[in-house]
Design a protein around this motif. Structure first.
Motif, PDB file in Angstrom:
ATOM      1  N   GLN A  30       0.428  -0.125  -2.349  1.00  0.00           N
ATOM      2  CA  GLN A  30       1.825  -0.545  -2.304  1.00  0.00           C
ATOM      3  C   GLN A  30       2.345  -1.117  -3.617  1.00  0.00           C
ATOM      4  N   LYS A  78       2.846   3.051  -7.154  1.00  0.00           N
ATOM      5  CA  LYS A  78       2.237   4.225  -7.783  1.00  0.00           C
ATOM      6  C   LYS A  78       2.989   5.496  -7.444  1.00  0.00           C
ATOM      7  N   THR A  79       3.310   5.638  -6.155  1.00  0.00           N
ATOM      8  CA  THR A  79       4.007   6.851  -5.744  1.00  0.00           C
ATOM      9  C   THR A  79       5.396   6.913  -6.369  1.00  0.00           C
ATOM     10  N   VAL A  80       6.066   5.774  -6.411  1.00  0.00           N
ATOM     11  CA  VAL A  80       7.397   5.733  -7.023  1.00  0.00           C
ATOM     12  C   VAL A  80       7.313   6.150  -8.486  1.00  0.00           C
ATOM     13  N   GLN A 138       0.018  12.814  -1.355  1.00  0.00           N
ATOM     14  CA  GLN A 138      -0.856  11.808  -0.766  1.00  0.00           C
ATOM     15  C   GLN A 138      -1.337  12.245   0.624  1.00  0.00           C
TER      16      GLN A 138
END
Ligand SMILES: Nc1ncnc2c1ncn2[C@@H]1O[C@H](COP(=O)(O)OP(=O)(O)OP(=O)(O)O)[C@@H](O)[C@H]1O
Ligand SMILES: [Mg+2]
Lengths: 250, 257
Positions: free
Chosen positions: A48, A51-53, A84
């Motif tokens: 959270q 990383k994905t952002v 993911q």
């Protein structure tokens, strides 16, 4: 590596915040990264942390609120993306999934099938061309995702915790596989994970991200020769050094 | 037990329960056979119906007349329902504009439309097909809309990463992802359409199963009513069985969980 570090992707001071009704939530805060041509770059950060952002801004799925992403001297802007969760389409066969990026580009069937078949063989799914995802294991589905990401011959491959949902055994196997594929088809890879061992096993370079909002905390060059050994003393030393230096809750 | 044995067992159970139903019917009707026809009398009536058509239309002709109305209405409902539902699910503005109309019209049962439609369009074929259409359209448009609106974001992202244009996005991602919901809507539409056609035929028609029921009522021919009712049940069940096969064919990719 050192002799020819050509910058492929340049992240210039990028930030991303989301405005909700009452407050502004910062997910990524002033990140500057140079990604070098054909390196295996691992972004390592706690769950959270954004990383994905961050990866979505590289891919263009999200626009930074500040800063910019530059692809330097890239003749093609095509990207490969391994998601993911397995984002393999359940209604398409393995072959149809893998060839999809080329199909969208209008590449004739014979040509795209040839390329897809090469990649299906490369990821070790030969014989499963006409299988549906529901007939495949989690590891096999992720192989489909990897083959699809390679299909339109992208210069840059983005992988967002592709092995996060796999069991330990399959995970080790896939880590080995992804390196074998990358050795054979050299590309610039940005690989996101929250697993230190995985990072040290895979990376040419590890960039450690802080907890939310994500910032660059530390950079490690991993010069260990491949194939690496998870229990090699040098491997363990690097792993512990990173562990000691980060607050990954693992 | 092996799979085959289980299948045989289940089929036996189904057959037994149908036989049980007929037995109950037999017992009930046997006490007042003049008033309520026995299974035998009903079968006799069916045979007589095959030999001697009503309104010069054979029994198969009546079934086909009802089916034709349902099929025509369904085709129109699928084309319009899926089309409009796709737009509404895909585009929030279209949804905001059209949704209130649907919300207001949907609760009106098709039967409530009958007087208005008869006044406007008379009692020909078109008003009957229109009524069935009203019954079939809403489940299709609602299911398509929510199926499209609920397509997993992740799948849309894959399309975006590989630069799909809108048509490609709809064809490769949105439409197949929404297919199970669309088919579920069509399935509801088939059964609701089949019910509405009978109601429409009972009001004004010279053919169809609903007409046969009416004819039975007008001539105190209870056996004819029974024959028509049983046919309505059997044909309705067949329709939904056939559609289940189509559904399995089109959505075989879905995992069973
Ligand atoms: N569109 C959005 N709107 C609001 N908040 C968002 C949005 N996308 C992400 N966030 C928030 O940003 C934070 C970082 O999310 P992100 O998915 O990048 O984390 P992550 O590091 O990838 O996590 P994980 O390890 O679980 O994959 C989360 O707290 C999330 O709630
Ligand atoms: Mg993530």
């Amino acid at each position: 590596m050192d002799e020819q570090r050509v910058v492929k992707v340049h992240l210039e001071n990028i930030s991303k915040s989301f405005a909700s009704r009452k407050m502004i939530f910062e997910a990524v805060n002033h990140v500057t990264i140079d990604v070098y041509k054909n390196e295996f770059l691992v972004l390592l950060g706690p769950g959270q942390c954004g990383k994905t952002v961050l990866l979505n801004m590289v891919s263009g799925l999200e626009t930074p609120t500040e800063g910019k992403v530059e692809f330097i001297d890239s003749d093609a802007t095509d990207l490969g993306f391994v998601f993911q969760k397995t984002a393999v389409f359940p209604w398409k066969t393995v072959m149809e999934n893998v060839e999809m990026p080329l199909e969208l580009k209008g590449v004739p069937k014979a040509e795209r099938r040839e390329r897809a078949q090469y990649l299906i063989d490369l990821v070790g799914l030969n014989g499963f061309e006409n299988s549906l995802p529901k007939q495949l294991s989690g590891g096999m589905k992720q192989r489909v995702g990897i083959a699809r990401a390679y299909c339109n011959n992208p210069q840059v491959l983005l992988m967002d915790e592709p092995f996060g949902a796999l069991d330990a055994q399959t995970r080790y196997q896939m880590e080995e596989e992804i390196l074998r594929i990358w050795e054979q088809e050299k590309r610039t890879v940005i690989f996101v994970t929250n697993n230190i061992e995985e990072a040290v096993y895979l990376a040419d370079r590890i960039i450690v991200l802080s907890a939310c909002p994500a910032t660059v905390k530390e950079v490690y060059d991993i010069a260990l020769p491949r194939p690496r050994d998870y229990v090699d003393t040098e491997f363990l030393r690097i792993r512990e050094a990173i562990e000691a230096n980060t607050d990954l809750a693992l | 037990m092996k799979k085959n044995q289980i299948k045989t067992r289940d089929m036996l159970l189904s057959a037994l329960s149908i036989l049980g139903l007929i037995a109950v019917w037999f017992l009930v009707s046997n006490s007042k056979p003049d008033f309520f026809p026995t299974p035998m009398a009903t079968i006799e009536r069916l045979i007589r119906l095959i030999e001697k058509p009503v309104m010069k239309i054979s029994i198969l002709g009546h079934v086909l007349a009802s089916l034709k109305r349902v099929v025509l209405a369904l085709i129109a409902a699928i084309i319009l329902g899926v089309g409009i539902g796709l737009f509404m699910g895909w585009n929030k503005k279209v949804r905001a504009a059209i949704n209130p109309i649907l919300m207001a019209l949907r609760p009106i049962p098709p039967i409530a439309w009958i007087p208005l439609i008869i006044l406007l369009f008379g009692i020909g074929e078109f008003p009957k097909v229109l009524l069935v259409f009203i019954g079939a359209f809403f489940p299709i448009v609602m299911n398509t809309m929510s199926g499209v609106a609920l397509v997993e974001d992740m799948y849309l992202k894959v399309g975006k990463i590989y630069k799909a244009n809108t048509a490609q996005m709809l064809r490769h991602v949105v439409f197949p992802a929404a297919m199970p919901a669309i088919l579920a809507g069509i399935k509801i539409a088939i059964s609701s359409g089949w019910m509405v056609v009978v109601a429409a035929e009972m009001l004004s028609s010279k053919s169809g199963l609903g007409f046969l029921i009416n004819r039975g009522r007008d001539s105190y021919d209870v056996a004819l009513i029974m024959v028509a009712m049983i046919l309505i049940g059997v044909v309705g069940a067949l329709l939904s069985a056939v559609f289940t096969l189509i559904e399995r064919k089109l959505c075989g990719w879905m995992s069973k969980e």
